[in-house]
Write an enzyme that holds these catalytic residues in place. Structure first.
Site, PDB file in Angstrom:
ATOM      1  N   ASP A   1       0.861  -1.054   0.002  1.00  0.00           N
ATOM      2  CA  ASP A   1       0.031  -0.258   0.020  1.00  0.00           C
ATOM      3  C   ASP A   1       0.889   1.322   0.027  1.00  0.00           C
ATOM      4  O   ASP A   1       2.058   1.206   0.471  1.00  0.00           O
ATOM      5  CB  ASP A   1      -0.829   0.013   0.990  1.00  0.00           C
ATOM      6  CG  ASP A   1      -1.973   1.140   1.349  1.00  0.00           C
ATOM      7  OD1 ASP A   1      -2.832   1.085   0.687  1.00  0.00           O
ATOM      8  OD2 ASP A   1      -1.707   2.009   2.133  1.00  0.00           O
TER       9      ASP A   1
ATOM     10  N   GLU B   1      13.812 -14.793  -2.252  1.00  0.00           N
ATOM     11  CA  GLU B   1      14.046 -16.156  -1.342  1.00  0.00           C
ATOM     12  C   GLU B   1      12.934 -17.076  -1.391  1.00  0.00           C
ATOM     13  O   GLU B   1      13.208 -18.233  -1.008  1.00  0.00           O
ATOM     14  CB  GLU B   1      14.439 -15.822  -0.108  1.00  0.00           C
ATOM     15  CG  GLU B   1      15.931 -14.874   0.063  1.00  0.00           C
ATOM     16  CD  GLU B   1      16.118 -14.548   1.593  1.00  0.00           C
ATOM     17  OE1 GLU B   1      15.819 -15.238   2.401  1.00  0.00           O
ATOM     18  OE2 GLU B   1      16.605 -13.118   1.670  1.00  0.00           O
TER      19      GLU B   1
END
Length: 558
Positions: free
Chosen positions: A208, A269
Protein backbone atom coordinates in the site's frame (compact mmCIF):
# COMPACT_ATOMS: atom_id res chain seq x y z
CA UNK A 1 2.12 -23.13 10.91
CA UNK A 2 3.21 -22.52 7.34
CA UNK A 3 1.05 -23.66 4.46
CA UNK A 4 2.52 -25.29 1.39
CA UNK A 5 2.27 -23.15 -1.71
CA UNK A 6 0.59 -24.01 -4.94
CA UNK A 7 2.72 -25.34 -7.77
CA UNK A 8 5.51 -22.80 -8.20
CA UNK A 9 6.75 -24.13 -11.54
CA UNK A 10 5.44 -21.02 -13.29
CA UNK A 11 7.43 -18.29 -11.58
CA UNK A 12 5.68 -15.62 -13.65
CA UNK A 13 2.12 -16.70 -12.89
CA UNK A 14 1.39 -13.07 -11.97
CA UNK A 15 2.00 -11.81 -15.50
CA UNK A 16 -1.46 -11.39 -16.98
CA UNK A 17 -3.11 -12.89 -13.89
CA UNK A 18 -6.58 -11.96 -12.67
CA UNK A 19 -6.60 -11.00 -8.98
CA UNK A 20 -9.82 -10.91 -6.96
CA UNK A 21 -9.82 -8.32 -4.18
CA UNK A 22 -11.54 -9.18 -0.89
CA UNK A 23 -12.32 -6.45 1.64
CA UNK A 24 -12.57 -8.64 4.76
CA UNK A 25 -14.96 -6.46 6.77
CA UNK A 26 -17.61 -6.80 4.09
CA UNK A 27 -17.12 -10.22 2.50
CA UNK A 28 -18.61 -12.75 4.95
CA UNK A 29 -19.20 -12.74 8.71
CA UNK A 30 -18.87 -16.14 10.41
CA UNK A 31 -19.71 -15.25 14.03
CA UNK A 32 -22.60 -12.81 13.89
CA UNK A 33 -20.76 -9.70 15.11
CA UNK A 34 -21.57 -7.84 11.89
CA UNK A 35 -17.98 -7.69 10.65
CA UNK A 36 -16.57 -10.01 8.02
CA UNK A 37 -13.67 -12.23 9.08
CA UNK A 38 -11.12 -14.79 7.92
CA UNK A 39 -13.29 -17.86 8.65
CA UNK A 40 -16.01 -16.12 6.66
CA UNK A 41 -13.65 -15.75 3.71
CA UNK A 42 -12.68 -19.43 3.97
CA UNK A 43 -16.32 -20.48 3.92
CA UNK A 44 -16.92 -18.68 0.61
CA UNK A 45 -13.75 -19.50 -1.31
CA UNK A 46 -15.55 -21.91 -3.63
CA UNK A 47 -17.40 -18.93 -5.09
CA UNK A 48 -14.14 -17.14 -5.89
CA UNK A 49 -12.55 -20.29 -7.30
CA UNK A 50 -15.57 -20.84 -9.55
CA UNK A 51 -14.95 -17.49 -11.24
CA UNK A 52 -11.68 -18.64 -12.79
CA UNK A 53 -9.35 -16.07 -11.21
CA UNK A 54 -5.71 -16.77 -10.40
CA UNK A 55 -5.23 -15.11 -7.03
CA UNK A 56 -6.96 -13.36 -4.15
CA UNK A 57 -5.80 -10.09 -2.65
CA UNK A 58 -7.03 -9.76 0.93
CA UNK A 59 -7.08 -6.21 2.32
CA UNK A 60 -5.58 -5.68 5.81
CA UNK A 61 -6.62 -7.98 8.64
CA UNK A 62 -3.79 -7.10 11.06
CA UNK A 63 -4.23 -5.84 14.60
CA UNK A 64 -5.40 -2.25 14.38
CA UNK A 65 -7.46 0.39 16.20
CA UNK A 66 -9.37 0.62 12.89
CA UNK A 67 -9.18 4.38 12.47
CA UNK A 68 -8.72 3.65 8.75
CA UNK A 69 -10.19 0.14 8.91
CA UNK A 70 -6.94 -1.81 9.03
CA UNK A 71 -4.68 0.47 7.03
CA UNK A 72 -3.43 1.71 10.41
CA UNK A 73 -1.47 -1.30 11.66
CA UNK A 74 -0.55 -1.62 15.33
CA UNK A 75 1.01 -5.10 15.05
CA UNK A 76 2.16 -6.45 11.68
CA UNK A 77 2.36 -10.05 12.88
CA UNK A 78 -1.02 -10.39 14.61
CA UNK A 79 -4.48 -10.96 13.18
CA UNK A 80 -6.93 -8.50 14.68
CA UNK A 81 -9.46 -10.34 16.90
CA UNK A 82 -12.23 -8.85 14.75
CA UNK A 83 -11.00 -11.03 11.91
CA UNK A 84 -9.89 -14.14 13.79
CA UNK A 85 -6.56 -15.70 14.68
CA UNK A 86 -3.32 -16.77 13.04
CA UNK A 87 -4.75 -20.29 13.00
CA UNK A 88 -7.71 -18.94 11.02
CA UNK A 89 -5.27 -17.31 8.61
CA UNK A 90 -3.38 -20.57 8.13
CA UNK A 91 -6.63 -22.43 7.48
CA UNK A 92 -7.70 -19.81 4.94
CA UNK A 93 -4.36 -19.97 3.15
CA UNK A 94 -4.39 -23.78 3.05
CA UNK A 95 -7.90 -23.78 1.59
CA UNK A 96 -6.93 -21.26 -1.09
CA UNK A 97 -3.99 -23.37 -2.10
CA UNK A 98 -6.13 -26.49 -2.17
CA UNK A 99 -8.44 -24.67 -4.61
CA UNK A 100 -5.51 -23.63 -6.81
CA UNK A 101 -5.62 -19.99 -5.73
CA UNK A 102 -2.67 -17.78 -4.82
CA UNK A 103 -2.84 -15.42 -1.84
CA UNK A 104 -1.67 -11.80 -1.91
CA UNK A 105 -1.91 -9.88 1.37
CA UNK A 106 -1.87 -6.13 1.91
CA UNK A 107 1.22 -4.72 3.60
CA UNK A 108 1.21 -1.10 4.77
CA UNK A 109 4.86 -0.19 5.21
CA UNK A 110 4.84 3.57 4.73
CA UNK A 111 3.14 4.25 8.07
CA UNK A 112 1.79 2.54 11.18
CA UNK A 113 -0.96 3.24 13.66
CA UNK A 114 -0.17 5.73 16.40
CA UNK A 115 -0.96 2.79 18.70
CA UNK A 116 1.98 0.74 17.41
CA UNK A 117 4.62 0.01 20.06
CA UNK A 118 7.26 1.54 17.82
CA UNK A 119 5.49 4.90 17.81
CA UNK A 120 4.78 4.79 21.54
CA UNK A 121 8.52 4.51 22.14
CA UNK A 122 9.47 7.02 19.46
CA UNK A 123 7.25 9.76 20.84
CA UNK A 124 8.37 9.23 24.44
CA UNK A 125 11.54 11.32 24.08
CA UNK A 126 14.04 12.68 21.59
CA UNK A 127 16.80 10.28 22.60
CA UNK A 128 15.15 6.86 22.96
CA UNK A 129 16.30 3.93 20.74
CA UNK A 130 13.44 4.53 18.28
CA UNK A 131 13.51 8.32 18.39
CA UNK A 132 14.29 8.48 14.65
CA UNK A 133 11.92 5.74 13.52
CA UNK A 134 9.25 8.27 12.53
CA UNK A 135 9.45 11.64 10.77
CA UNK A 136 9.83 14.26 13.48
CA UNK A 137 10.55 17.94 12.89
CA UNK A 138 10.77 21.12 14.93
CA UNK A 139 8.19 23.84 14.35
CA UNK A 140 8.98 27.07 12.58
CA UNK A 141 9.83 29.97 14.91
CA UNK A 142 6.15 30.98 14.96
CA UNK A 143 5.05 27.48 16.04
CA UNK A 144 3.58 26.47 12.69
CA UNK A 145 4.40 23.16 10.91
CA UNK A 146 7.85 22.79 9.33
CA UNK A 147 6.58 22.97 5.74
CA UNK A 148 3.44 23.06 3.59
CA UNK A 149 2.90 19.33 3.04
CA UNK A 150 -0.70 18.19 3.09
CA UNK A 151 -2.50 15.00 4.10
CA UNK A 152 -4.32 12.95 1.49
CA UNK A 153 -7.32 13.08 3.82
CA UNK A 154 -7.32 16.89 3.97
CA UNK A 155 -5.46 19.51 6.01
CA UNK A 156 -1.79 19.70 7.07
CA UNK A 157 0.30 16.54 7.06
CA UNK A 158 1.87 17.48 10.40
CA UNK A 159 0.53 16.78 13.90
CA UNK A 160 1.91 18.44 17.03
CA UNK A 161 3.06 16.11 19.81
CA UNK A 162 3.32 17.75 23.21
CA UNK A 163 5.64 15.09 24.65
CA UNK A 164 8.44 15.67 22.18
CA UNK A 165 7.36 19.23 21.43
CA UNK A 166 7.78 18.44 17.77
CA UNK A 167 5.57 17.73 14.79
CA UNK A 168 5.31 14.27 13.24
CA UNK A 169 4.45 13.60 9.60
CA UNK A 170 1.26 11.78 8.61
CA UNK A 171 0.51 11.53 4.90
CA UNK A 172 -2.93 10.16 5.74
CA UNK A 173 -4.80 10.38 9.07
CA UNK A 174 -3.17 11.93 12.12
CA UNK A 175 -3.48 8.44 13.66
CA UNK A 176 -1.20 7.09 10.88
CA UNK A 177 2.30 8.49 11.51
CA UNK A 178 4.80 8.05 8.67
CA UNK A 179 7.81 5.84 9.28
CA UNK A 180 11.23 7.33 8.62
CA UNK A 181 12.74 5.24 5.84
CA UNK A 182 15.95 7.25 6.04
CA UNK A 183 16.61 5.23 9.21
CA UNK A 184 18.30 1.94 8.31
CA UNK A 185 16.83 0.23 11.39
CA UNK A 186 13.32 0.99 10.16
CA UNK A 187 14.04 -0.66 6.82
CA UNK A 188 15.44 -3.77 8.49
CA UNK A 189 12.50 -4.00 10.88
CA UNK A 190 9.98 -3.77 8.05
CA UNK A 191 11.77 -6.43 6.02
CA UNK A 192 11.47 -8.63 9.10
CA UNK A 193 7.70 -8.09 9.15
CA UNK A 194 7.48 -9.09 5.49
CA UNK A 195 9.62 -12.17 6.11
CA UNK A 196 7.22 -13.29 8.85
CA UNK A 197 4.39 -13.66 6.31
CA UNK A 198 6.67 -15.18 3.68
CA UNK A 199 7.49 -17.87 6.21
CA UNK A 200 3.76 -18.56 6.63
CA UNK A 201 3.50 -19.31 2.93
CA UNK A 202 1.85 -16.31 1.26
CA UNK A 203 2.33 -16.00 -2.48
CA UNK A 204 2.69 -12.25 -2.62
CA UNK A 205 2.07 -8.81 -1.20
CA UNK A 206 0.20 -5.74 -2.29
CA UNK A 207 2.29 -2.88 -0.90
CA UNK A 208 0.00 0.00 0.00
CA UNK A 209 1.11 3.56 -0.81
CA UNK A 210 4.57 2.25 -1.61
CA UNK A 211 5.76 5.50 -3.18
CA UNK A 212 5.16 7.27 0.16
CA UNK A 213 7.97 5.29 1.79
CA UNK A 214 10.51 8.12 1.65
CA UNK A 215 10.26 11.86 2.11
CA UNK A 216 12.63 14.67 1.18
CA UNK A 217 15.17 14.81 4.00
CA UNK A 218 15.42 18.60 3.62
CA UNK A 219 11.65 18.99 4.10
CA UNK A 220 11.35 21.37 1.16
CA UNK A 221 7.94 22.89 0.42
CA UNK A 222 5.88 21.41 -2.39
CA UNK A 223 5.15 23.89 -5.21
CA UNK A 224 1.54 24.64 -6.19
CA UNK A 225 -0.12 22.55 -8.89
CA UNK A 226 -1.25 24.13 -12.12
CA UNK A 227 -4.97 24.76 -12.39
CA UNK A 228 -5.14 22.34 -15.33
CA UNK A 229 -3.69 19.45 -13.31
CA UNK A 230 -5.84 19.81 -10.19
CA UNK A 231 -8.06 16.78 -9.89
CA UNK A 232 -6.07 14.57 -12.26
CA UNK A 233 -5.16 12.13 -9.47
CA UNK A 234 -8.07 9.74 -9.56
CA UNK A 235 -8.14 8.94 -5.85
CA UNK A 236 -7.98 12.58 -4.75
CA UNK A 237 -10.88 14.90 -5.44
CA UNK A 238 -10.33 18.36 -6.89
CA UNK A 239 -12.07 19.89 -3.85
CA UNK A 240 -9.42 18.32 -1.59
CA UNK A 241 -6.53 20.78 -0.99
CA UNK A 242 -4.09 17.88 -1.45
CA UNK A 243 -4.75 18.16 -5.20
CA UNK A 244 -3.52 21.76 -5.17
CA UNK A 245 0.15 20.83 -4.78
CA UNK A 246 2.78 19.16 -6.92
CA UNK A 247 3.94 16.41 -4.59
CA UNK A 248 7.61 16.62 -5.45
CA UNK A 249 9.03 16.19 -1.98
CA UNK A 250 6.61 14.21 0.18
CA UNK A 251 6.58 11.03 -1.94
CA UNK A 252 8.15 9.23 -4.95
CA UNK A 253 11.70 9.95 -3.78
CA UNK A 254 14.63 8.33 -5.55
CA UNK A 255 15.91 6.69 -2.34
CA UNK A 256 12.94 4.33 -2.47
CA UNK A 257 14.44 2.44 -5.41
CA UNK A 258 17.24 0.97 -3.29
CA UNK A 259 14.79 -0.10 -0.60
CA UNK A 260 12.59 -1.82 -3.19
CA UNK A 261 15.63 -3.68 -4.49
CA UNK A 262 16.31 -5.01 -1.00
CA UNK A 263 12.66 -5.94 -0.66
CA UNK A 264 12.80 -7.79 -3.99
CA UNK A 265 15.83 -9.80 -2.87
CA UNK A 266 13.93 -10.90 0.21
CA UNK A 267 10.83 -11.88 -1.77
CA UNK A 268 12.92 -13.80 -4.29
CA UNK A 269 14.11 -16.06 -1.46
CA UNK A 270 10.51 -17.28 -1.14
CA UNK A 271 9.24 -16.89 -4.68
CA UNK A 272 6.78 -14.24 -3.45
CA UNK A 273 5.39 -11.52 -5.70
CA UNK A 274 5.26 -7.75 -5.09
CA UNK A 275 2.31 -5.70 -6.36
CA UNK A 276 2.86 -2.03 -5.57
CA UNK A 277 0.21 0.67 -5.23
CA UNK A 278 1.61 3.75 -6.95
CA UNK A 279 -0.49 6.90 -6.65
CA UNK A 280 1.20 9.87 -8.29
CA UNK A 281 0.27 12.84 -10.46
CA UNK A 282 2.53 11.38 -13.15
CA UNK A 283 2.35 7.72 -12.26
CA UNK A 284 3.57 5.89 -15.42
CA UNK A 285 7.26 6.87 -15.11
CA UNK A 286 7.23 5.99 -11.40
CA UNK A 287 5.57 2.65 -12.15
CA UNK A 288 8.20 1.98 -14.81
CA UNK A 289 11.01 2.63 -12.33
CA UNK A 290 9.39 0.53 -9.64
CA UNK A 291 8.83 -2.48 -11.92
CA UNK A 292 12.10 -2.43 -13.83
CA UNK A 293 12.42 -6.08 -14.74
CA UNK A 294 13.97 -8.25 -12.08
CA UNK A 295 15.04 -5.41 -9.79
CA UNK A 296 12.13 -4.13 -7.72
CA UNK A 297 8.40 -4.77 -7.77
CA UNK A 298 6.97 -7.42 -10.06
CA UNK A 299 3.99 -5.28 -11.05
CA UNK A 300 2.42 -1.93 -10.20
CA UNK A 301 -1.24 -1.18 -9.54
CA UNK A 302 -2.67 1.62 -11.68
CA UNK A 303 -5.26 4.20 -10.60
CA UNK A 304 -5.71 5.50 -14.15
CA UNK A 305 -9.05 3.78 -14.83
CA UNK A 306 -10.58 4.64 -11.46
CA UNK A 307 -11.80 8.03 -12.72
CA UNK A 308 -15.30 9.03 -13.78
CA UNK A 309 -14.04 9.69 -17.33
CA UNK A 310 -14.42 6.48 -19.32
CA UNK A 311 -14.50 7.84 -22.83
CA UNK A 312 -12.64 5.74 -25.40
CA UNK A 313 -10.19 8.62 -25.95
CA UNK A 314 -9.39 8.84 -22.24
CA UNK A 315 -9.02 5.09 -21.85
CA UNK A 316 -6.74 4.85 -24.86
CA UNK A 317 -4.57 7.70 -23.57
CA UNK A 318 -4.17 6.09 -20.14
CA UNK A 319 -3.33 2.64 -21.48
CA UNK A 320 -0.89 3.94 -24.08
CA UNK A 321 0.82 6.20 -21.54
CA UNK A 322 1.48 3.31 -19.18
CA UNK A 323 2.45 0.89 -21.93
CA UNK A 324 4.96 3.31 -23.46
CA UNK A 325 6.48 3.98 -20.02
CA UNK A 326 6.81 0.30 -19.14
CA UNK A 327 8.16 -0.90 -22.49
CA UNK A 328 11.77 0.36 -22.06
CA UNK A 329 12.09 -1.10 -18.54
CA UNK A 330 10.29 -4.39 -19.14
CA UNK A 331 7.89 -3.50 -16.33
CA UNK A 332 4.35 -4.72 -15.82
CA UNK A 333 1.11 -3.08 -14.75
CA UNK A 334 -2.10 -4.16 -13.09
CA UNK A 335 -5.40 -2.57 -14.10
CA UNK A 336 -8.54 -2.07 -12.03
CA UNK A 337 -11.82 -0.25 -12.66
CA UNK A 338 -13.02 -0.50 -9.04
CA UNK A 339 -11.61 -1.05 -5.58
CA UNK A 340 -12.42 -0.29 -1.94
CA UNK A 341 -11.59 3.41 -2.32
CA UNK A 342 -13.72 4.58 -5.27
CA UNK A 343 -17.40 4.37 -6.30
CA UNK A 344 -18.28 1.10 -8.01
CA UNK A 345 -17.80 1.10 -11.76
CA UNK A 346 -21.41 0.13 -12.49
CA UNK A 347 -22.43 3.53 -11.11
CA UNK A 348 -19.30 5.56 -11.83
CA UNK A 349 -19.34 4.76 -15.55
CA UNK A 350 -23.12 4.92 -15.95
CA UNK A 351 -23.28 8.66 -16.61
CA UNK A 352 -26.33 8.74 -14.38
CA UNK A 353 -28.20 6.23 -16.55
CA UNK A 354 -30.22 3.33 -15.18
CA UNK A 355 -28.38 0.06 -14.40
CA UNK A 356 -27.60 -1.93 -17.53
CA UNK A 357 -26.02 -5.39 -17.53
CA UNK A 358 -24.76 -4.81 -21.09
CA UNK A 359 -22.62 -1.94 -19.83
CA UNK A 360 -21.35 -4.06 -16.93
CA UNK A 361 -20.32 -6.76 -19.37
CA UNK A 362 -18.46 -4.24 -21.50
CA UNK A 363 -16.27 -2.92 -18.68
CA UNK A 364 -15.38 -6.43 -17.53
CA UNK A 365 -14.49 -7.47 -21.08
CA UNK A 366 -12.36 -4.34 -21.43
CA UNK A 367 -10.55 -4.89 -18.14
CA UNK A 368 -9.70 -8.47 -19.11
CA UNK A 369 -8.47 -7.44 -22.57
CA UNK A 370 -5.86 -4.83 -21.66
CA UNK A 371 -2.15 -5.52 -21.54
CA UNK A 372 -1.25 -6.20 -17.93
CA UNK A 373 -2.75 -8.06 -15.02
CA UNK A 374 -6.26 -7.30 -13.79
CA UNK A 375 -7.81 -6.77 -10.37
CA UNK A 376 -11.53 -7.39 -9.82
CA UNK A 377 -13.09 -5.97 -6.66
CA UNK A 378 -15.55 -8.15 -4.75
CA UNK A 379 -19.09 -7.76 -6.09
CA UNK A 380 -18.03 -6.53 -9.53
CA UNK A 381 -18.72 -10.02 -10.88
CA UNK A 382 -22.35 -9.33 -9.89
CA UNK A 383 -22.55 -5.87 -11.42
CA UNK A 384 -23.26 -4.27 -8.03
CA UNK A 385 -23.98 -0.53 -8.16
CA UNK A 386 -22.67 1.96 -5.61
CA UNK A 387 -24.66 1.82 -2.37
CA UNK A 388 -26.23 4.82 -0.69
CA UNK A 389 -25.20 5.13 2.96
CA UNK A 390 -26.91 7.82 5.05
CA UNK A 391 -24.69 10.23 6.95
CA UNK A 392 -25.75 8.90 10.36
CA UNK A 393 -24.45 5.43 9.40
CA UNK A 394 -21.28 6.63 7.68
CA UNK A 395 -18.07 5.03 8.98
CA UNK A 396 -15.37 6.43 6.69
CA UNK A 397 -13.42 9.35 8.23
CA UNK A 398 -12.61 10.60 4.73
CA UNK A 399 -16.32 10.87 3.93
CA UNK A 400 -17.21 12.52 7.23
CA UNK A 401 -14.53 15.15 6.61
CA UNK A 402 -15.77 16.09 3.13
CA UNK A 403 -19.54 15.49 3.46
CA UNK A 404 -21.82 16.27 1.63
CA UNK A 405 -19.83 17.04 -1.53
CA UNK A 406 -18.01 13.73 -1.06
CA UNK A 407 -19.78 10.86 0.66
CA UNK A 408 -16.67 8.83 1.35
CA UNK A 409 -15.80 5.27 0.47
CA UNK A 410 -18.51 3.39 2.36
CA UNK A 411 -20.75 3.10 -0.71
CA UNK A 412 -18.40 0.53 -2.24
CA UNK A 413 -17.77 -1.26 1.08
CA UNK A 414 -21.26 -2.44 2.01
CA UNK A 415 -21.74 -6.19 2.64
CA UNK A 416 -21.62 -8.76 -0.14
CA UNK A 417 -25.09 -10.09 -0.98
CA UNK A 418 -24.97 -13.88 -0.84
CA UNK A 419 -28.70 -14.59 -0.87
CA UNK A 420 -31.62 -12.32 -1.59
CA UNK A 421 -33.94 -13.87 0.97
CA UNK A 422 -31.85 -13.95 4.15
CA UNK A 423 -31.54 -10.86 6.38
CA UNK A 424 -28.59 -8.66 5.35
CA UNK A 425 -28.19 -10.68 2.18
CA UNK A 426 -26.80 -13.63 4.13
CA UNK A 427 -23.68 -11.65 5.09
CA UNK A 428 -24.29 -11.79 8.85
CA UNK A 429 -26.83 -12.94 11.41
CA UNK A 430 -26.11 -9.78 13.43
CA UNK A 431 -26.17 -6.07 12.69
CA UNK A 432 -23.73 -5.35 9.84
CA UNK A 433 -21.08 -2.67 10.32
CA UNK A 434 -22.49 -0.99 7.21
CA UNK A 435 -26.10 -1.54 6.16
CA UNK A 436 -26.84 -4.14 3.51
CA UNK A 437 -28.04 -2.22 0.45
CA UNK A 438 -31.56 -3.13 -0.64
CA UNK A 439 -30.97 -2.82 -4.42
CA UNK A 440 -28.10 -5.33 -4.06
CA UNK A 441 -30.38 -8.14 -2.86
CA UNK A 442 -31.90 -8.97 -6.28
CA UNK A 443 -28.30 -9.28 -7.52
CA UNK A 444 -27.30 -11.75 -4.79
CA UNK A 445 -24.98 -14.59 -5.72
CA UNK A 446 -27.56 -17.31 -5.00
CA UNK A 447 -30.06 -15.69 -7.36
CA UNK A 448 -27.59 -14.98 -10.15
CA UNK A 449 -26.12 -18.47 -9.95
CA UNK A 450 -29.51 -19.85 -10.99
CA UNK A 451 -29.84 -17.49 -13.99
CA UNK A 452 -27.82 -18.43 -17.09
CA UNK A 453 -28.07 -14.88 -18.49
CA UNK A 454 -26.91 -13.16 -15.29
CA UNK A 455 -23.82 -10.99 -14.85
CA UNK A 456 -22.34 -13.70 -12.61
CA UNK A 457 -22.80 -16.35 -15.29
CA UNK A 458 -21.21 -14.04 -17.84
CA UNK A 459 -18.29 -13.23 -15.51
CA UNK A 460 -17.52 -16.91 -15.04
CA UNK A 461 -17.76 -17.62 -18.77
CA UNK A 462 -15.57 -14.67 -19.72
CA UNK A 463 -12.90 -15.38 -17.11
CA UNK A 464 -12.63 -19.05 -18.07
CA UNK A 465 -12.55 -18.14 -21.78
CA UNK A 466 -9.75 -15.66 -21.18
CA UNK A 467 -7.63 -18.48 -19.77
CA UNK A 468 -7.68 -20.03 -23.26
CA UNK A 469 -6.35 -16.84 -24.91
CA UNK A 470 -2.59 -16.45 -24.29
CA UNK A 471 -2.48 -13.12 -26.11
CA UNK A 472 -4.91 -11.60 -23.60
CA UNK A 473 -2.58 -12.58 -20.78
CA UNK A 474 0.82 -11.57 -22.11
CA UNK A 475 0.55 -10.17 -25.64
CA UNK A 476 1.46 -6.66 -26.71
CA UNK A 477 -1.16 -3.99 -27.42
CA UNK A 478 -1.60 -1.39 -30.13
CA UNK A 479 -4.57 0.86 -30.81
CA UNK A 480 -6.30 1.80 -34.06
CA UNK A 481 -7.86 5.14 -34.89
CA UNK A 482 -11.61 5.12 -35.44
CA UNK A 483 -13.89 7.71 -37.02
CA UNK A 484 -16.53 6.97 -34.41
CA UNK A 485 -15.70 8.48 -30.97
CA UNK A 486 -17.81 5.87 -29.17
CA UNK A 487 -15.55 3.05 -30.36
CA UNK A 488 -12.35 1.74 -28.82
CA UNK A 489 -10.35 -0.56 -31.12
CA UNK A 490 -7.07 -2.28 -30.30
CA UNK A 491 -5.06 -5.38 -31.09
CA UNK A 492 -3.24 -7.88 -28.87
CA UNK A 493 -0.29 -9.52 -30.58
CA UNK A 494 2.87 -11.54 -30.06
CA UNK A 495 4.49 -14.97 -29.84
CA UNK A 496 4.04 -15.60 -33.56
CA UNK A 497 0.30 -16.04 -33.14
CA UNK A 498 -2.37 -14.41 -35.27
CA UNK A 499 -3.26 -11.09 -33.63
CA UNK A 500 -6.50 -10.75 -31.71
CA UNK A 501 -8.52 -7.59 -32.21
CA UNK A 502 -11.04 -6.14 -29.77
CA UNK A 503 -13.65 -3.48 -30.55
CA UNK A 504 -15.89 -1.88 -27.91
CA UNK A 505 -18.97 0.29 -28.41
CA UNK A 506 -19.22 2.62 -25.41
CA UNK A 507 -22.47 4.13 -26.66
CA UNK A 508 -26.07 3.27 -25.94
CA UNK A 509 -26.90 3.08 -29.66
CA UNK A 510 -25.75 0.61 -32.37
CA UNK A 511 -22.61 1.55 -34.26
CA UNK A 512 -21.36 0.27 -37.62
CA UNK A 513 -17.83 0.32 -39.00
CA UNK A 514 -16.01 -1.28 -41.92
CA UNK A 515 -14.64 -4.64 -40.92
CA UNK A 516 -10.83 -4.71 -41.22
CA UNK A 517 -9.56 -6.99 -43.98
CA UNK A 518 -9.03 -10.56 -42.88
CA UNK A 519 -10.79 -10.11 -39.55
CA UNK A 520 -13.25 -12.83 -38.58
CA UNK A 521 -15.14 -13.43 -35.34
CA UNK A 522 -13.14 -15.35 -32.79
CA UNK A 523 -14.66 -18.76 -32.27
CA UNK A 524 -16.05 -19.33 -28.80
CA UNK A 525 -16.03 -15.70 -27.67
CA UNK A 526 -18.67 -15.09 -24.98
CA UNK A 527 -19.85 -11.81 -26.55
CA UNK A 528 -20.54 -12.99 -30.10
CA UNK A 529 -24.22 -12.03 -29.87
CA UNK A 530 -23.37 -8.32 -29.45
CA UNK A 531 -22.04 -7.96 -33.01
CA UNK A 532 -23.25 -8.70 -36.53
CA UNK A 533 -21.30 -8.81 -39.79
CA UNK A 534 -23.10 -7.78 -42.98
CA UNK A 535 -22.28 -6.42 -46.44
CA UNK A 536 -22.99 -2.85 -47.55
CA UNK A 537 -21.91 -1.42 -50.92
CA UNK A 538 -19.64 -4.38 -51.40
CA UNK A 539 -17.91 -3.84 -48.05
CA UNK A 540 -18.02 -6.09 -45.03
CA UNK A 541 -19.44 -4.11 -42.11
CA UNK A 542 -19.38 -4.79 -38.39
CA UNK A 543 -22.43 -3.64 -36.46
CA UNK A 544 -22.02 -3.47 -32.71
CA UNK A 545 -25.06 -3.46 -30.45
CA UNK A 546 -25.33 -0.85 -27.69
CA UNK A 547 -22.36 -1.54 -25.36
CA UNK A 548 -21.41 -4.32 -27.75
CA UNK A 549 -18.03 -6.03 -27.85
CA UNK A 550 -16.35 -7.85 -30.72
CA UNK A 551 -13.32 -10.13 -30.57
CA UNK A 552 -11.82 -11.06 -33.93
CA UNK A 553 -8.89 -13.05 -35.22
CA UNK A 554 -6.61 -11.35 -37.75
CA UNK A 555 -4.70 -12.99 -40.53
CA UNK A 556 -0.93 -12.65 -40.42
CA UNK A 557 1.71 -12.92 -37.78
CA UNK A 558 1.95 -10.87 -34.56
Amino acid sequence: MASSKTDGSDSEWWRGAVIYQIYPRSFMDSNGDGIGDLPGITSRLEHVASLGVDAIWVSPFFRSPMKDFGYDVSDYRAVDPLFGTLADFDAMLARMHALGLKLIIDQVLSHTSDQHAWFAESRSSRDNPKADWYVWADPKPDGTPPNNWLSVFGGPAWQWDSRRRQYYLHSFLAEQPDLNFHCAEVQEALLGEVRFWCERGVDGFRFDACNHQFHDALLRDNPPASLASIGEVSTVRADNPYAMQQHLYDKSQHENLAFLEGLRRLLDEYGAVALGEVGDENAPPVMAQYTELGKRLHLAYSFSLLTADHSPAHLRHQVEALDSALAPTGGWGCWAVSNHDVPRVATRWSGGAAPDTRRDRLWLALLLSLRGSASIYQGEELGLPEAEVPFQLLQDPYGRAFWPEFKGRDGCRTPMPWTGEAPNGGFTTGTPWLPAYGPHLPLAIERQAAAPDSMLAFSRTLLHWRRTQPLLRTGGIRFFDTQEPRLLHFERYGDGASPLQAIFNFGGEPVSMPLPDGLTPLVGQPLAATSVIHTSDGKRMLQLAPYGVFFGASAGEG
